[in-house]
Design a protein around this motif. Sequence first.
Motif, PDB file in Angstrom:
ATOM      1  N   VAL A 335      35.750  56.019  35.509  1.00 24.59           N
ATOM      2  CA  VAL A 335      35.642  54.620  35.930  1.00 24.59           C
ATOM      3  C   VAL A 335      36.989  54.199  36.499  1.00 24.59           C
ATOM      4  CG1 VAL A 335      35.139  52.258  35.215  1.00 24.59           C
ATOM      5  CG2 VAL A 335      33.942  54.178  34.125  1.00 24.59           C
ATOM      6  N   ALA A 336      36.993  53.691  37.718  1.00 26.81           N
ATOM      7  CA  ALA A 336      38.237  53.362  38.408  1.00 26.81           C
ATOM      8  C   ALA A 336      39.006  52.256  37.676  1.00 26.81           C
ATOM      9  CB  ALA A 336      37.947  52.913  39.834  1.00 26.81           C
ATOM     10  N   PRO A 337      40.322  52.399  37.530  1.00 26.90           N
ATOM     11  CA  PRO A 337      41.138  51.342  36.905  1.00 26.90           C
ATOM     12  C   PRO A 337      41.003  49.994  37.614  1.00 26.90           C
ATOM     13  CG  PRO A 337      42.411  53.372  37.129  1.00 26.90           C
ATOM     14  CD  PRO A 337      41.128  53.584  37.880  1.00 26.90           C
ATOM     15  N   PHE A 338      40.663  50.033  38.903  1.00 28.88           N
ATOM     16  CA  PHE A 338      40.570  48.791  39.685  1.00 28.88           C
ATOM     17  C   PHE A 338      39.667  47.772  39.012  1.00 28.88           C
ATOM     18  CE2 PHE A 338      38.627  46.066  42.872  1.00 28.88           C
ATOM     19  CZ  PHE A 338      39.704  45.659  43.635  1.00 28.88           C
ATOM     20  N   TRP A 339      38.544  48.222  38.430  1.00 25.59           N
ATOM     21  CA  TRP A 339      37.574  47.278  37.864  1.00 25.59           C
ATOM     22  C   TRP A 339      38.132  46.582  36.624  1.00 25.59           C
ATOM     23  CZ3 TRP A 339      35.178  47.343  42.040  1.00 25.59           C
ATOM     24  CH2 TRP A 339      34.754  48.512  42.673  1.00 25.59           C
ATOM     25  N   TYR A 340      39.018  47.232  35.901  1.00 29.20           N
ATOM     26  CA  TYR A 340      39.624  46.630  34.718  1.00 29.20           C
ATOM     27  C   TYR A 340      40.792  45.707  35.074  1.00 29.20           C
ATOM     28  CZ  TYR A 340      37.147  50.390  32.236  1.00 29.20           C
ATOM     29  OH  TYR A 340      36.187  51.250  31.746  1.00 29.20           O
ATOM     30  N   GLU A 341      41.398  45.948  36.221  1.00 28.96           N
ATOM     31  CA  GLU A 341      42.657  45.275  36.568  1.00 28.96           C
ATOM     32  C   GLU A 341      42.467  44.057  37.461  1.00 28.96           C
ATOM     33  OE1 GLU A 341      44.686  48.486  38.398  1.00 28.96           O
ATOM     34  OE2 GLU A 341      45.064  49.558  36.502  1.00 28.96           O
ATOM     35  N   ASN A 342      41.244  43.801  37.944  1.00 28.07           N
ATOM     36  CA  ASN A 342      41.015  42.703  38.880  1.00 28.07           C
ATOM     37  C   ASN A 342      39.916  41.778  38.378  1.00 28.07           C
ATOM     38  OD1 ASN A 342      42.625  43.314  41.590  1.00 28.07           O
ATOM     39  ND2 ASN A 342      41.953  45.250  40.702  1.00 28.07           N
ATOM     40  N   ALA A 343      40.090  40.505  38.663  1.00 24.37           N
ATOM     41  CA  ALA A 343      39.127  39.496  38.206  1.00 24.37           C
ATOM     42  C   ALA A 343      37.933  39.369  39.141  1.00 24.37           C
ATOM     43  CB  ALA A 343      39.819  38.146  38.046  1.00 24.37           C
ATOM     44  N   THR A 344      38.101  39.783  40.386  1.00 24.11           N
ATOM     45  CA  THR A 344      37.013  39.699  41.359  1.00 24.11           C
ATOM     46  C   THR A 344      36.888  41.035  42.076  1.00 24.11           C
ATOM     47  OG1 THR A 344      38.483  38.872  43.098  1.00 24.11           O
ATOM     48  CG2 THR A 344      37.376  37.228  41.705  1.00 24.11           C
ATOM     49  N   ALA A 345      35.727  41.259  42.655  1.00 23.85           N
ATOM     50  CA  ALA A 345      35.491  42.499  43.398  1.00 23.85           C
ATOM     51  C   ALA A 345      34.368  42.267  44.388  1.00 23.85           C
ATOM     52  CB  ALA A 345      35.136  43.641  42.455  1.00 23.85           C
ATOM     53  N   THR A 346      34.359  43.080  45.441  1.00 27.12           N
ATOM     54  CA  THR A 346      33.331  42.991  46.477  1.00 27.12           C
ATOM     55  C   THR A 346      32.781  44.385  46.762  1.00 27.12           C
ATOM     56  OG1 THR A 346      34.856  43.354  48.317  1.00 27.12           O
ATOM     57  CG2 THR A 346      34.587  41.078  47.528  1.00 27.12           C
ATOM     58  N   GLU A 347      31.754  44.424  47.574  1.00 29.43           N
ATOM     59  CA  GLU A 347      31.179  45.700  47.973  1.00 29.43           C
ATOM     60  C   GLU A 347      32.203  46.549  48.720  1.00 29.43           C
ATOM     61  OE1 GLU A 347      26.891  46.951  49.746  1.00 29.43           O
ATOM     62  OE2 GLU A 347      28.190  45.885  51.164  1.00 29.43           O
ATOM     63  N   GLU A 348      33.070  45.911  49.488  1.00 28.17           N
ATOM     64  CA  GLU A 348      34.106  46.655  50.208  1.00 28.17           C
ATOM     65  C   GLU A 348      35.060  47.358  49.246  1.00 28.17           C
ATOM     66  OE1 GLU A 348      34.688  47.481  53.407  1.00 28.17           O
ATOM     67  OE2 GLU A 348      32.680  46.674  53.796  1.00 28.17           O
ATOM     68  N   ASP A 349      35.318  46.732  48.107  1.00 28.26           N
ATOM     69  CA  ASP A 349      36.155  47.389  47.091  1.00 28.26           C
ATOM     70  C   ASP A 349      35.472  48.642  46.570  1.00 28.26           C
ATOM     71  OD1 ASP A 349      38.299  45.504  47.066  1.00 28.26           O
ATOM     72  OD2 ASP A 349      37.017  44.133  45.924  1.00 28.26           O
ATOM     73  N   LEU A 350      34.156  48.565  46.368  1.00 24.98           N
ATOM     74  CA  LEU A 350      33.412  49.740  45.909  1.00 24.98           C
ATOM     75  C   LEU A 350      33.488  50.852  46.941  1.00 24.98           C
ATOM     76  CD1 LEU A 350      31.471  51.123  43.901  1.00 24.98           C
ATOM     77  CD2 LEU A 350      29.574  50.056  45.152  1.00 24.98           C
ATOM     78  N   PHE A 351      33.280  50.514  48.211  1.00 19.15           N
ATOM     79  CA  PHE A 351      33.384  51.522  49.271  1.00 19.15           C
ATOM     80  C   PHE A 351      34.773  52.167  49.275  1.00 19.15           C
ATOM     81  CE2 PHE A 351      30.090  48.937  51.846  1.00 19.15           C
ATOM     82  CZ  PHE A 351      29.061  49.621  51.238  1.00 19.15           C
ATOM     83  N   ARG A 352      35.793  51.329  49.149  1.00 15.96           N
ATOM     84  CA  ARG A 352      37.163  51.853  49.187  1.00 15.96           C
ATOM     85  C   ARG A 352      37.420  52.806  48.019  1.00 15.96           C
ATOM     86  NH1 ARG A 352      41.153  50.567  46.351  1.00 15.96           N
ATOM     87  NH2 ARG A 352      40.204  48.607  45.664  1.00 15.96           N
ATOM     88  N   PRO A 390      33.594  42.616  38.667  1.00 15.97           N
ATOM     89  CA  PRO A 390      34.141  43.980  38.717  1.00 15.97           C
ATOM     90  C   PRO A 390      33.348  44.966  37.869  1.00 15.97           C
ATOM     91  CG  PRO A 390      35.931  42.400  38.568  1.00 15.97           C
ATOM     92  CD  PRO A 390      34.673  41.618  38.409  1.00 15.97           C
ATOM     93  N   MET A 391      32.864  44.526  36.697  1.00 16.95           N
ATOM     94  CA  MET A 391      32.106  45.450  35.852  1.00 16.95           C
ATOM     95  C   MET A 391      30.732  45.783  36.441  1.00 16.95           C
ATOM     96  SD  MET A 391      33.978  46.539  33.417  1.00 16.95           S
ATOM     97  CE  MET A 391      35.324  46.546  34.581  1.00 16.95           C
ATOM     98  N   ASP A 392      30.186  44.860  37.225  1.00 16.01           N
ATOM     99  CA  ASP A 392      28.945  45.175  37.951  1.00 16.01           C
ATOM    100  C   ASP A 392      29.199  46.323  38.924  1.00 16.01           C
ATOM    101  OD1 ASP A 392      27.573  43.144  36.673  1.00 16.01           O
ATOM    102  OD2 ASP A 392      27.845  41.695  38.293  1.00 16.01           O
ATOM    103  N   PHE A 393      30.335  46.275  39.586  1.00 14.00           N
ATOM    104  CA  PHE A 393      30.663  47.340  40.535  1.00 14.00           C
ATOM    105  C   PHE A 393      31.057  48.626  39.804  1.00 14.00           C
ATOM    106  CE2 PHE A 393      31.116  43.650  43.348  1.00 14.00           C
ATOM    107  CZ  PHE A 393      30.346  44.089  44.421  1.00 14.00           C
ATOM    108  N   ALA A 394      31.590  48.500  38.602  1.00 14.86           N
ATOM    109  CA  ALA A 394      31.854  49.689  37.788  1.00 14.86           C
ATOM    110  C   ALA A 394      30.550  50.419  37.478  1.00 14.86           C
ATOM    111  CB  ALA A 394      32.572  49.303  36.498  1.00 14.86           C
ATOM    112  N   VAL A 395      29.491  49.653  37.202  1.00 15.83           N
ATOM    113  CA  VAL A 395      28.168  50.254  36.967  1.00 15.83           C
ATOM    114  C   VAL A 395      27.729  51.036  38.201  1.00 15.83           C
ATOM    115  CG1 VAL A 395      25.714  49.723  36.679  1.00 15.83           C
ATOM    116  CG2 VAL A 395      27.411  48.589  35.232  1.00 15.83           C
TER     117      VAL A 395
END
Length: 490
Positions: A335-352, A390-395
């Motif tokens: 699981v990418a650290p990004f999802w734990y370290e950020n309060a918001t996330a988008t689909e583009e973050d998932l792609f990246r 972010p946790m939705d995108f972690a899933v």
Amino acid sequence: MTMNSPEPITSEQPLTPEILLNPSYRWKTEDIGAAVLDYMADGKAVAQSLLSISTTLPAVAYHAAVMGILDKQINISGGILRMRDYTIAWVDHIRSYPVFYAIKDGKVVISNDARAVANAVSAAQSDETAVLEFVMAGFATGSDTLYRDVKCLQSGEVLIFRTGDAEPVVKRYYQYIPAPRNDISRHQNLAKLSAIIDEIILRIIRRANGRPIWVPLSAGLDSRLILCKLHEHGYKNLHSFTYGPRFNFEALHARRFAQTIGVPWHFIGVPMKNCRQYFQQDERVEYSRFSDGLKAAASLREYVALTVLIEKGLLSNDAILINGQSGDYITGGHVAPFWYENATATEEDLFRVLIDKHYGLWLNLKTPENLQMLKNKIRSVLPQTNANSPMDFAVLEECWEYDARQITLVVNGQRSYDFFGFDWELPLWERDLCDFYRYVPYDQKQRQSLFKEYLKSYDYKGLFKAKEPKIWRWPLPMLWVVPCAQIAGL
């Protein structure tokens, strides 16, 4: 993926699928009453349950009954069941034994060999996106292979073909989609995790029934756990081996682990020139064709080590290989650290996150056009859900990693054992462990915290201390590079 079933075609000879089995994959064939079964592992037990379903049920009810039976299975299996009214082909929750198929020009072909399917339908047109993925990541995702006409069953999929229909129906009876639960305490999860691992090991011991078990042992946690658990539960015919360059730190620690619990250990150190010789052999080329499934680079991780063990006469024909794949994934290590370290996330973050991690073999291919193709493909293989946090995108990241990389590339590494004719087990991919970790909260997956806490409390023979030893990836004689680099300020 679900394909609609058209109305049955009218012809004097009802359409039936062509089944092509490559004997090199060691599938068994048996008559079961009026049916014919081709299968691996626990496929016969699965088929007997499938035969209990009345084929006179309406199609929708019949499909539901088939998927219900498959979803209850906990043992690995794969099979093709041929009945008068139906043909059913399935793979288990990790696609332990791949099944490939094609639907072209009124012809349906099913096989355990991707190239047999390609030849049967004269597949010639490549799948542009699959080829791009293969070049950039080493594997093609979803049901796609390098040929547009050749498909594979994904993990937890079943193909159902009713005799006389123009096309089969392909449905998913299982998909790994995390659904974290916060109503179960960490203490309860620790106890449950311990019980599940013990039950998995005991099942394997019962199936092995005294046959020699060989564990590829690294300095990591997963293979060490498997070796310790087999030893703790009293399995006698137990062996281990480690491979790699001479003096590598993995081997030094693995030897210590094996010696501590009194398990025979072998080191397979092959000089570079010998590795080159093995790679250039016709057998290695044959192995690559045997294992790639037209969708994933052949795993050479243990190919040379197995070759040497066989040449030395150490591996008997009845040996069972048990490795630690892929405990690091299922316990949250991917699981990418990004999802734990950020309060918001988008689909583009998932792609990246996915593209940066997995599609980097040829950086010059990261053109805007290719990146858009990859994004479209990633979107197409993900479950349809609304992700906001972010946790939705972690899933979604875990879903993609499970299907796209772990099953396609990592689990497919088991083909090295199949190629040499050995049976194998994957304890850390067993269904009940996957189901357990679906519901573990992400704070317990972060840095594998629940798993590592379990290992710390287990600490068999003192081999799971709180602080793990530092593992240098370079062999001992190469470490002169480190002080030289420090002096140079690098």
